[in-house]
Motif scaffolding. Structure first.
Motif, PDB file in Angstrom:
ATOM      1  N   MET A 172       0.835  -1.186   0.000  1.00 13.72           N
ATOM      2  CA  MET A 172       0.000   0.000   0.000  1.00 13.72           C
ATOM      3  C   MET A 172       0.878   1.248   0.000  1.00 13.72           C
ATOM      4  O   MET A 172       1.943   1.272   0.570  1.00 13.72           O
ATOM      5  CB  MET A 172      -0.929   0.007   1.212  1.00 13.72           C
ATOM      6  CG  MET A 172      -1.686   1.317   1.322  1.00 13.72           C
ATOM      7  SD  MET A 172      -3.190   1.291   2.279  1.00 13.72           S
ATOM      8  CE  MET A 172      -4.244   0.346   1.232  1.00 13.72           C
ATOM      9  N   ASN A 173       0.388   2.261  -0.633  1.00 11.52           N
ATOM     10  CA  ASN A 173       1.075   3.530  -0.720  1.00 11.52           C
ATOM     11  C   ASN A 173       1.080   4.225   0.637  1.00 11.52           C
ATOM     12  O   ASN A 173       0.201   3.995   1.465  1.00 11.52           O
ATOM     13  CB  ASN A 173       0.347   4.400  -1.753  1.00 11.52           C
ATOM     14  CG  ASN A 173       1.249   5.385  -2.413  1.00 11.52           C
ATOM     15  OD1 ASN A 173       2.069   6.003  -1.752  1.00 11.52           O
ATOM     16  ND2 ASN A 173       1.096   5.541  -3.705  1.00 11.52           N
ATOM     17  N   ARG A 174       2.032   5.104   0.847  1.00  8.09           N
ATOM     18  CA  ARG A 174       2.130   5.867   2.099  1.00  8.09           C
ATOM     19  C   ARG A 174       1.300   7.143   2.056  1.00  8.09           C
ATOM     20  O   ARG A 174       1.051   7.756   3.077  1.00  8.09           O
ATOM     21  CB  ARG A 174       3.583   6.232   2.367  1.00  8.09           C
ATOM     22  CG  ARG A 174       4.480   5.044   2.619  1.00  8.09           C
ATOM     23  CD  ARG A 174       5.930   5.470   2.720  1.00  8.09           C
ATOM     24  NE  ARG A 174       6.179   6.527   3.662  1.00  8.09           N
ATOM     25  CZ  ARG A 174       6.389   6.353   4.971  1.00  8.09           C
ATOM     26  NH1 ARG A 174       6.374   5.155   5.486  1.00  8.09           N
ATOM     27  NH2 ARG A 174       6.632   7.387   5.765  1.00  8.09           N
ATOM     28  N   VAL A 175       0.897   7.577   0.846  1.00  6.81           N
ATOM     29  CA  VAL A 175       0.223   8.858   0.677  1.00  6.81           C
ATOM     30  C   VAL A 175      -1.119   8.658  -0.012  1.00  6.81           C
ATOM     31  O   VAL A 175      -1.229   7.945  -1.007  1.00  6.81           O
ATOM     32  CB  VAL A 175       1.086   9.833  -0.162  1.00  6.81           C
ATOM     33  CG1 VAL A 175       0.386  11.173  -0.324  1.00  6.81           C
ATOM     34  CG2 VAL A 175       2.459  10.012   0.459  1.00  6.81           C
ATOM     35  N   LEU A 176      -2.135   9.326   0.523  1.00  6.58           N
ATOM     36  CA  LEU A 176      -3.466   9.359  -0.074  1.00  6.58           C
ATOM     37  C   LEU A 176      -3.787  10.799  -0.451  1.00  6.58           C
ATOM     38  O   LEU A 176      -3.644  11.700   0.383  1.00  6.58           O
ATOM     39  CB  LEU A 176      -4.512   8.856   0.928  1.00  6.58           C
ATOM     40  CG  LEU A 176      -5.975   9.049   0.521  1.00  6.58           C
ATOM     41  CD1 LEU A 176      -6.324   8.181  -0.686  1.00  6.58           C
ATOM     42  CD2 LEU A 176      -6.898   8.746   1.703  1.00  6.58           C
ATOM     43  N   VAL A 177      -4.220  11.007  -1.683  1.00  2.47           N
ATOM     44  CA  VAL A 177      -4.744  12.307  -2.094  1.00  2.47           C
ATOM     45  C   VAL A 177      -6.253  12.121  -2.243  1.00  2.47           C
ATOM     46  O   VAL A 177      -6.714  11.331  -3.064  1.00  2.47           O
ATOM     47  CB  VAL A 177      -4.117  12.805  -3.418  1.00  2.47           C
ATOM     48  CG1 VAL A 177      -4.739  14.136  -3.819  1.00  2.47           C
ATOM     49  CG2 VAL A 177      -2.600  12.934  -3.271  1.00  2.47           C
ATOM     50  N   ILE A 178      -6.999  12.822  -1.411  1.00  2.00           N
ATOM     51  CA  ILE A 178      -8.458  12.715  -1.413  1.00  2.00           C
ATOM     52  C   ILE A 178      -9.051  14.092  -1.644  1.00  2.00           C
ATOM     53  O   ILE A 178      -8.533  15.089  -1.140  1.00  2.00           O
ATOM     54  CB  ILE A 178      -8.981  12.091  -0.092  1.00  2.00           C
ATOM     55  CG1 ILE A 178     -10.477  11.838  -0.194  1.00  2.00           C
ATOM     56  CG2 ILE A 178      -8.594  12.910   1.125  1.00  2.00           C
ATOM     57  CD1 ILE A 178     -11.014  10.870   0.839  1.00  2.00           C
ATOM     58  N   SER A 179     -10.118  14.137  -2.433  1.00  2.00           N
ATOM     59  CA  SER A 179     -10.720  15.440  -2.713  1.00  2.00           C
ATOM     60  C   SER A 179     -12.207  15.305  -2.928  1.00  2.00           C
ATOM     61  O   SER A 179     -12.734  14.219  -3.157  1.00  2.00           O
ATOM     62  CB  SER A 179     -10.086  16.071  -3.959  1.00  2.00           C
ATOM     63  OG  SER A 179     -10.389  15.302  -5.112  1.00  2.00           O
ATOM     64  N   TYR A 180     -12.858  16.447  -2.839  1.00  2.00           N
ATOM     65  CA  TYR A 180     -14.234  16.582  -3.276  1.00  2.00           C
ATOM     66  C   TYR A 180     -14.221  17.679  -4.329  1.00  2.00           C
ATOM     67  O   TYR A 180     -13.512  18.685  -4.186  1.00  2.00           O
ATOM     68  CB  TYR A 180     -15.179  16.978  -2.129  1.00  2.00           C
ATOM     69  CG  TYR A 180     -16.544  17.246  -2.680  1.00  2.00           C
ATOM     70  CD1 TYR A 180     -17.381  16.185  -3.009  1.00  2.00           C
ATOM     71  CD2 TYR A 180     -16.968  18.532  -2.968  1.00  2.00           C
ATOM     72  CE1 TYR A 180     -18.605  16.410  -3.596  1.00  2.00           C
ATOM     73  CE2 TYR A 180     -18.198  18.762  -3.557  1.00  2.00           C
ATOM     74  CZ  TYR A 180     -19.010  17.706  -3.873  1.00  2.00           C
ATOM     75  OH  TYR A 180     -20.222  17.925  -4.476  1.00  2.00           O
ATOM     76  N   SER A 181     -15.006  17.483  -5.379  1.00  2.00           N
ATOM     77  CA  SER A 181     -15.062  18.488  -6.437  1.00  2.00           C
ATOM     78  C   SER A 181     -16.451  18.490  -7.051  1.00  2.00           C
ATOM     79  O   SER A 181     -16.956  17.441  -7.451  1.00  2.00           O
ATOM     80  CB  SER A 181     -14.013  18.173  -7.510  1.00  2.00           C
ATOM     81  OG  SER A 181     -13.925  19.199  -8.457  1.00  2.00           O
ATOM     82  N   ARG A 182     -17.069  19.638  -7.104  1.00  2.00           N
ATOM     83  CA  ARG A 182     -18.377  19.767  -7.739  1.00  2.00           C
ATOM     84  C   ARG A 182     -18.230  20.021  -9.228  1.00  2.00           C
ATOM     85  O   ARG A 182     -18.909  19.422 -10.037  1.00  2.00           O
ATOM     86  CB  ARG A 182     -19.178  20.915  -7.097  1.00  2.00           C
ATOM     87  CG  ARG A 182     -20.559  21.106  -7.676  1.00  2.00           C
ATOM     88  CD  ARG A 182     -21.281  22.281  -7.018  1.00  2.00           C
ATOM     89  NE  ARG A 182     -22.543  22.534  -7.669  1.00  2.00           N
ATOM     90  CZ  ARG A 182     -22.698  23.308  -8.733  1.00  2.00           C
ATOM     91  NH1 ARG A 182     -21.664  23.913  -9.271  1.00  2.00           N
ATOM     92  NH2 ARG A 182     -23.888  23.474  -9.263  1.00  2.00           N
ATOM     93  N   SER A 183     -17.288  20.881  -9.612  1.00  2.00           N
ATOM     94  CA  SER A 183     -17.139  21.275 -11.022  1.00  2.00           C
ATOM     95  C   SER A 183     -16.023  20.540 -11.750  1.00  2.00           C
ATOM     96  O   SER A 183     -15.962  20.578 -12.968  1.00  2.00           O
ATOM     97  CB  SER A 183     -16.877  22.782 -11.111  1.00  2.00           C
ATOM     98  OG  SER A 183     -15.590  23.073 -10.580  1.00  2.00           O
ATOM     99  N   GLY A 184     -15.122  19.908 -11.002  1.00  2.00           N
ATOM    100  CA  GLY A 184     -14.000  19.210 -11.620  1.00  2.00           C
ATOM    101  C   GLY A 184     -12.662  19.896 -11.436  1.00  2.00           C
ATOM    102  O   GLY A 184     -11.615  19.276 -11.625  1.00  2.00           O
TER     103      GLY A 184
END
Length: 165
Positions: A1-13
């Protein structure tokens, strides 16, 4: 498993595109927060702004456990000068499971600093790396050097630390 997670929320992209770039540059795992309520059109836009200002916590779905990562890089749009409510839901729900936080936001014009500080306060991270950018700056490339510096700093955080002998 990777050490880094990039998580986001986006309405328009916009935030999603930036999150994907950061994840690719870091070779990190990538996850989108799924908002169970549709936010399309003008009505969705207005409801989103009101919910954000009211510090709402909408229902979301997330297919990842942030506790599995050394570093979570969270990205949100700024709505009406405040953090998007789906990101607030994620951070509130998982605050105790995030070991180290870095955060970024995209915006039309204002609210970046306040949003980033709110993200860090929810998680209790006082030393989080932070980056904010307007959609226009992203499109024009005006802040590319600062974005690269943010990514380099994230790489430093993500590298395994070797104990001194």
């Amino acid at each position: 498993m990777n050490r880094v997670l990039v998580i986001s929320y986006s309405r328009s992209g916009t935030t999603s595109r930036l999150a994907s770039r950061i994840a690719a540059d870091l070779s990190a795992d990538r996850c989108e927060i799924i908002d169970v309520r549709p936010r399309d059109g003008l009505v969705g836009y207005m409801q989103s702004a009101l919910e954000s200002v009211a510090k709402g916590l909408p229902s979301i779905r997330v297919d990842v456990d942030p506790a599995a990562y050394e570093l979570v890089v969270a990205g949100t749009p700024v709505w009406a000068g405040s953090m998007a409510s789906p990101m607030r839901s994620f951070l509130t729900r998982h605050a105790g499971r995030i070991r180290r936080l870095a955060c970024f936001c995209t915006m039309g014009g204002r609210g970046g600093a306040e949003t980033l500080h709110e993200m860090q306060a929810i998680v209790g991270e006082t030393r989080a790396l932070m980056f904010s950018v307007t959609a226009g700056e992203l499109q024009s490339g005006h802040r590319d050097q600062e974005l690269l510096e943010f990514i380099y700093d994230l790489q430093d955080l993500a590298l395994p630390k070797v104990a001194a002998v």
